[in-house]
Design an enzyme around this catalytic site. Structure first.
Site, PDB file in Angstrom:
ATOM      1  NE  ARG A  97      -3.319   3.533  -3.435  1.00 19.05           N
ATOM      2  CZ  ARG A  97      -2.076   3.231  -3.138  1.00 19.05           C
ATOM      3  NH1 ARG A  97      -1.430   2.715  -4.142  1.00 19.05           N
ATOM      4  NH2 ARG A  97      -1.847   3.572  -2.005  1.00 19.05           N
ATOM      5  CG  HIS A 124      -0.272   7.891   0.707  1.00 19.54           C
ATOM      6  ND1 HIS A 124      -1.284   7.294   1.193  1.00 19.54           N
ATOM      7  CD2 HIS A 124       0.587   7.100   0.183  1.00 19.54           C
ATOM      8  CE1 HIS A 124      -1.188   5.876   0.921  1.00 19.54           C
ATOM      9  NE2 HIS A 124      -0.023   5.963   0.504  1.00 19.54           N
ATOM     10  CD  GLN A 127       3.712   5.502   3.346  1.00 19.42           C
ATOM     11  OE1 GLN A 127       3.248   4.887   2.517  1.00 19.42           O
ATOM     12  NE2 GLN A 127       4.627   5.253   4.306  1.00 19.42           N
ATOM     13  CG  ASP A 218       6.958   8.834  -2.995  1.00 21.61           C
ATOM     14  OD1 ASP A 218       7.207   7.576  -3.232  1.00 21.61           O
ATOM     15  OD2 ASP A 218       5.926   9.362  -3.038  1.00 21.61           O
ATOM     16  CB  CYS A 258       6.142   5.919   1.204  1.00 22.31           C
ATOM     17  SG  CYS A 258       5.999   6.741  -0.392  1.00 22.31           S
ATOM     18  NE  ARG A 286       0.572   2.612   4.890  1.00 21.71           N
ATOM     19  CZ  ARG A 286       0.195   2.882   3.399  1.00 21.71           C
ATOM     20  NH1 ARG A 286       1.215   2.567   2.775  1.00 21.71           N
ATOM     21  NH2 ARG A 286      -1.008   3.010   3.092  1.00 21.71           N
TER      22      ARG A 286
HETATM   23  N1   CP Z   1       3.175   3.178   0.050  1.00 21.79           N
HETATM   24  C1   CP Z   1       2.022   2.875  -0.740  1.00 21.79           C
HETATM   25  O1   CP Z   1       1.180   3.160  -0.428  1.00 21.79           O
HETATM   26  O2   CP Z   1       2.442   1.414  -1.437  1.00 21.79           O
HETATM   27  P1   CP Z   1       1.359   0.892  -2.253  1.00 21.79           P
HETATM   28  O3   CP Z   1       1.016   1.732  -3.495  1.00 21.79           O
HETATM   29  O4   CP Z   1       1.872  -0.752  -2.501  1.00 21.79           O
HETATM   30  O5   CP Z   1       0.015   0.712  -1.482  1.00 21.79           O
END
Ligand code: CP
Length: 301
Positions: A97, A124, A127, A218, A258, A286
């Site tokens: 990430r 992403h 997701q 989001d 998300c 997920r």
């Molecule tokens: N939706 C999502 O990626 O959540 P986190 O940031 O908690 O991983």
């Protein structure tokens, strides 16, 4: 190695297969085992992605190493080129990430093991696999479904555009004027959609949701933009997913987010806790979608 840096690294056939595999893993029909090691290198906070990847790997019989930048040399400036070549010798697969898509590309160039984008500034993809799985569970298939994304044209919107186009979905995006999705991403989605689906970009949230079976939103101020929240909230207010907006869509439409959610900003309490909301199934998915991804990238199926 095979990487997932953006959702278009998968073909529509591969996404279809991954969704089927995820359903088999979720139902317990398949339970492959491995002794592989997943690294998690997260430069930003995460609940869902971190925990769902960890649990998925544990359930496969594998192990996970948390490579938090604050306790590794990457946080002290060791070049990505060097880190990638070293981690490549220890790990079987690595999820990252990061604030910059470019970092992922360097990792992928210098490491042979599969590199997974666990959220970047651009996309992403993990997701979106879970979102597609949730839509498939609700409607039986994803093809031909109209998804309306309302809010900020961000990384999640980008992956929805490309993933939706790949899967023959119609994707309607409603954002304020200066917050539209990246033009290259939009062009890529339009090219992928061709004759099989329709991509619509508008500033009108009501027009966007009118034909929707899926309404998606989001956060308005994502990680790193918190100091802009005061400016952004009034600008995005007309794009709130609330009961009034839902009244313009099919009464059977589902609502996705998300997460993390900011009640009273991009979504109201009433909607996120209402009967059209599938956000908890979406969050659970997920884990199933990423387990399928791990199985596939590690060659376990
Ligand atoms: N939706 C999502 O990626 O959540 P986190 O940031 O908690 O991983």
């Amino acid at each position: 190695g095979r990487d997932l840096l953006g959702i278009a690294d998968l073909s529509s056939e591969e996404i279809k297969n991954l969704l089927e595999l995820a359903q088999q893993l979720k139902s317990g029909k398949l339970a492959p085992k491995c002794q592989k090691i997943l690294g998690l290198l997260f430069y930003k906070a995460s609940t869902r992605t971190r925990v769902s990847f960890t649990v998925a790997m544990y359930q496969l019989g594998g192990q996970v190493i948390d490579l938090n930048p604050s306790v590794t040399q990457v946080g002290r400036g060791e070049p990505i080129e060097d880190t990638a070549r070293v981690l490549d010798r220890y790990l079987d697969i690595l999820a990252i990430r990061t604030f910059a898509q470019k970092d992922l590309e360097i990792f992928a160039q210098y490491a042979q093991i599969p590199i997974i984008n666990a959220l970047s500034d651009l996309e992403h993809p993990c997701q979106i696999l879970a979102d597609l799985l949730t839509i498939k569970e609700c409607f039986g298939s994803v093809e031909g479904i109209t998804l309306s994304y309302v809010g900020d044209g961000n990384n999640v919107a980008h992956s929805l555009l490309i993933g939706g186009a790949l899967m023959g979905m119609n994707v309607h995006i409603a954002t304020p004027a200066n917050h539209q999705p990246d033009s290259q991403i939009l062009q890529q989605a339009q090219e992928l959609a061709q004759n099989s689906s329709k991509i619509v970009v508008t500033q009108d949230p009501i027009a966007a949701v009118t034909e929707a079976q899926v309404i998606y939103t989001d956060v308005w101020a994502s990680m790193g933009q918190e100091n802009l929240a005061d400016q952004r909230i009034p600008l995005f207010q007309p794009y709130q997913v609330n009961q009034e907006l839902l009244s313009h869509a099919d009464s059977e439409a589902i609502v996705l987010h998300c997460l993390p959610a900011h009640r009273g900003e991009e979504i109201t309490e009433e909607v996120i806790e209402g009967k059209q909301s599938k956000v908890w199934d979406q969050a659970e998915n997920r884990m199933h979608a990423q387990k399928a991804l791990l199985v596939s990238l590690l060659g376990l199926s």
